[in-house]
Design an enzyme around this catalytic site. Structure first.
Site, mmCIF file in Angstrom:
data_model
loop_
_atom_site.group_PDB
_atom_site.id
_atom_site.type_symbol
_atom_site.label_atom_id
_atom_site.label_comp_id
_atom_site.label_asym_id
_atom_site.label_seq_id
_atom_site.Cartn_x
_atom_site.Cartn_y
_atom_site.Cartn_z
ATOM 1 N N LYS A 19 0.859 -1.295 -0.024
ATOM 2 C CA LYS A 19 0.067 -0.125 0.009
ATOM 3 C C LYS A 19 0.918 1.274 0.087
ATOM 4 C CE LYS A 19 -2.578 -0.535 3.707
ATOM 5 N NZ LYS A 19 -1.926 -2.008 4.089
ATOM 6 N N LYS A 41 -1.352 9.009 6.763
ATOM 7 C CA LYS A 41 -1.517 7.514 7.271
ATOM 8 C C LYS A 41 -2.412 7.981 8.603
ATOM 9 C CE LYS A 41 -0.336 3.075 7.545
ATOM 10 N NZ LYS A 41 -0.461 2.074 6.582
ATOM 11 N N GLU A 120 -3.575 6.671 3.179
ATOM 12 C CA GLU A 120 -3.412 5.082 3.268
ATOM 13 C C GLU A 120 -4.350 4.435 4.405
ATOM 14 O OE1 GLU A 120 0.183 2.287 3.958
ATOM 15 O OE2 GLU A 120 0.634 4.338 3.213
ATOM 16 N N ASN A 180 0.548 -5.183 -7.393
ATOM 17 C CA ASN A 180 1.919 -5.151 -6.777
ATOM 18 C C ASN A 180 2.368 -6.564 -6.672
ATOM 19 O OD1 ASN A 180 4.266 -3.757 -5.634
ATOM 20 N ND2 ASN A 180 3.474 -4.664 -3.616
#
Length: 233
Positions: A19, A41, A120, A180
């Site tokens: 992430k 975050k 995030e 990813n």
């Protein structure tokens, strides 16, 4: 170059699936296009204390290194938990309430300063924040389009499809997804990506934004080279 301010919530199929790398890639990609960028975050679990006595989270610091608009850490990471464990357990142990309205206020402040704000999440979509709320509830409270990061490894298809289903059930838009490569030796990697691309296109009109390979240098500028931001709404 400016555009109407927008924010994206970055979700993942699990923890440790990229992430932060994908978020840094998005930040660097938008900055390369001339847009101002900021990041959050909101909840970070796991921190180390530096020689200066300040506690820092590796992911939050990586995001901060990729933005063009810096903000105080108290805004970008309002809840910095020291232990690298499930946030609801660490918060309970520390006597901290993970206050979602406070996170919303921090986001409003930050997003007013930049063209693009990347938020995030912590862990996967259903990671508990307390006895009643989870990461999905935080995303729903923020009411942001979601970008899903899929860690490409054995078992990712079910994780990805279940997460996308939960995002939709929570009434949020899946704006796109990023593959990813967690396991570069994954069998049928291209075929797995194709399977998810077909499902996400048909069911959610969510485009594949890019495939990040296993990087020798996992940094935002390098990851940005594999992303197509033109596919995002």
């Amino acid at each position: 170059m400016t555009l109407s301010p927008r924010s994206y919530f970055i979700a993942g199929t699990d923890t440790e699936i990229g992430k932060t790398l994908a978020s840094c890639g998005l930040l660097c990609g938008y900055a390369a296009l001339g847009h101002s960028t900021a990041a959050m975050k909101p909840i970070a679990a796991g921190a180390e204390q530096g020689a200066d006595g300040v506690w820092r989270n590796e992911d939050a610091e990586a995001l901060a290194a990729c933005v063009t608009v810096s903000v105080p850490r108290a805004l970008s990471t309002p809840f910095l938990l020291h232990e690298p464990a499930a946030p609801h357990l660490v918060a309970r142990q520390a006597g901290v309430a993970l206050d979602v309205p406070h996170i919303l206020r921090c986001h409003r402040d930050i997003s007013a300063r930049a063209d693009i704000t990347i938020v995030e999440g912590v862990g996967g979509w259903r990671v508990p924040l307390d006895d009643d709320q989870d990461t999905g509830d935080l995303a729903r409270a923020l009411d942001l389009p979601v970008i899903l990061v899929v860690g490409m490894r054995l078992g990712c298809l079910s994780h990805a499809l279940l997460t996308a289903e939960s995002i939709a059930r929570d009434g949020l838009r899946l704006a796109g997804w990023i593959a990813n490569t967690v396991d570069p030796g994954m069998r049928f990697l291209e075929e797995n990506v194709a399977t998810l691309r077909d499902r996400f296109d048909r069911q959610y009109a969510a485009p594949l934004l890019g495939i990040i390979p296993r990087l020798a240098e996992p940094t935002g500028p390098v990851a940005a080279q594999y992303l197509d931001l033109g596919r995002l709404p």
